[in-house]
Design an enzyme around this catalytic site. Structure first.
Site, short mmCIF file in Angstrom:
data_model
loop_
_atom_site.label_atom_id
_atom_site.label_comp_id
_atom_site.label_asym_id
_atom_site.label_seq_id
_atom_site.Cartn_x
_atom_site.Cartn_y
_atom_site.Cartn_z
N CYS A 48 0.85 -1.02 -0.07
CA CYS A 48 0.11 0.20 0.11
C CYS A 48 0.95 1.18 -0.05
CB CYS A 48 -0.79 0.19 1.29
SG CYS A 48 -1.89 1.45 1.55
N CYS A 51 0.30 3.16 3.37
CA CYS A 51 0.66 2.70 4.83
C CYS A 51 1.79 1.63 4.63
CB CYS A 51 -0.40 2.27 5.56
SG CYS A 51 -1.10 0.60 5.08
N CYS A 66 -6.50 -4.30 -19.42
CA CYS A 66 -7.64 -3.25 -19.14
C CYS A 66 -6.63 -1.74 -18.63
CB CYS A 66 -8.43 -3.56 -17.83
SG CYS A 66 -7.56 -3.79 -16.29
N CYS A 95 -7.41 -0.83 1.44
CA CYS A 95 -6.45 -1.42 2.26
C CYS A 95 -7.16 -1.72 3.74
CB CYS A 95 -5.19 -0.31 2.33
SG CYS A 95 -4.02 -0.78 3.53
N CYS A 98 -5.18 1.19 6.32
CA CYS A 98 -5.30 2.29 6.45
C CYS A 98 -6.72 2.71 5.78
CB CYS A 98 -4.38 3.05 5.64
SG CYS A 98 -4.18 2.79 4.00
N HIS A 101 -8.22 3.75 -0.71
CA HIS A 101 -9.08 3.22 -1.77
C HIS A 101 -7.70 2.52 -2.69
CE1 HIS A 101 -11.80 2.60 -5.42
NE2 HIS A 101 -10.64 3.36 -6.23
N HIS A 104 -10.96 -1.92 -7.76
CA HIS A 104 -11.95 -2.55 -7.53
C HIS A 104 -11.98 -4.02 -8.08
CE1 HIS A 104 -13.73 1.47 -8.18
NE2 HIS A 104 -15.00 1.06 -7.36
N ASP A 108 -14.28 -11.45 -13.81
CA ASP A 108 -13.78 -11.73 -15.15
C ASP A 108 -12.34 -12.36 -15.12
OD1 ASP A 108 -12.54 -9.40 -14.81
OD2 ASP A 108 -13.84 -8.43 -16.57
N ARG A 116 -10.67 -10.45 -10.89
CA ARG A 116 -9.72 -9.67 -11.34
C ARG A 116 -9.59 -8.48 -10.47
NH1 ARG A 116 -10.65 -4.97 -14.94
NH2 ARG A 116 -12.72 -5.97 -15.51
N CYS A 118 -8.44 -5.10 -9.90
CA CYS A 118 -8.00 -4.06 -11.04
C CYS A 118 -7.73 -2.73 -9.80
CB CYS A 118 -9.40 -3.82 -11.79
SG CYS A 118 -8.90 -2.51 -13.09
#
Ligand code: FE
Length: 130
Positions: A48, A51, A66, A95, A98, A101, A104, A108, A116, A118
């Site tokens: 991350c 953190c 992608c 995470c 902490c 974000h 997602h 698939d 996956r 992503c």
């Protein structure tokens, strides 16, 4: 709220660069095919960027086409939460330590997990294995 790593918004702003802050703390998304790690193939661990928590390993990374780093599984439990923003029904990945974000997860991915993850490059730091 009981996270292992908590910082004030002011501290996050100071510690992260503008793109990391926008993605990790503001749930932003980096433009595809622009991030630092979408093409990385070296062996190592992705932690991350907020953190330092170890999140993904290179053995689980695959080329999904992608434009974001894609993994078939996390190393350990990550936090997953339904995200209905932007008119879509997605599962957000955060995470666990902490609350930053990460990206997602979609259903698939390759076998055997079919998943996956992503993940934004901006949310990750890569630690190359010696
Ligand atoms: Fe974190």
């Amino acid at each position: 709220m009981g996270r292992r790593v908590e910082r004030s918004e002011e501290d996050w702003r100071r510690e992260l660069d503008a793109e990391q802050y926008r993605v990790l703390r503001g749930k932003g998304t980096e433009a595809p095919f622009t991030g630092k790690h979408y093409k990385t193939r070296d062996a190592g661990t992705y932690v991350c960027a907020g953190c330092g928590k170890e999140l993904f390993v290179s053995e689980d990374k695959f080329d999904s086409g992608c434009g974001w780093p894609s993994f078939s599984r996390p190393m350990d439990q990550v936090e997953e939460r339904r995200d209905l923003s932007h008119g879509m029904d997605r599962t957000e990945v955060l995470c666990p330590d902490c609350g930053g974000h990460l990206g997602h997860v979609f259903e698939d991915g390759p076998r055997p997990t079919g998943l996956r993850y992503c993940i934004n490059s901006a949310s990750l730091k890569f630690k190359k294995r010696e």
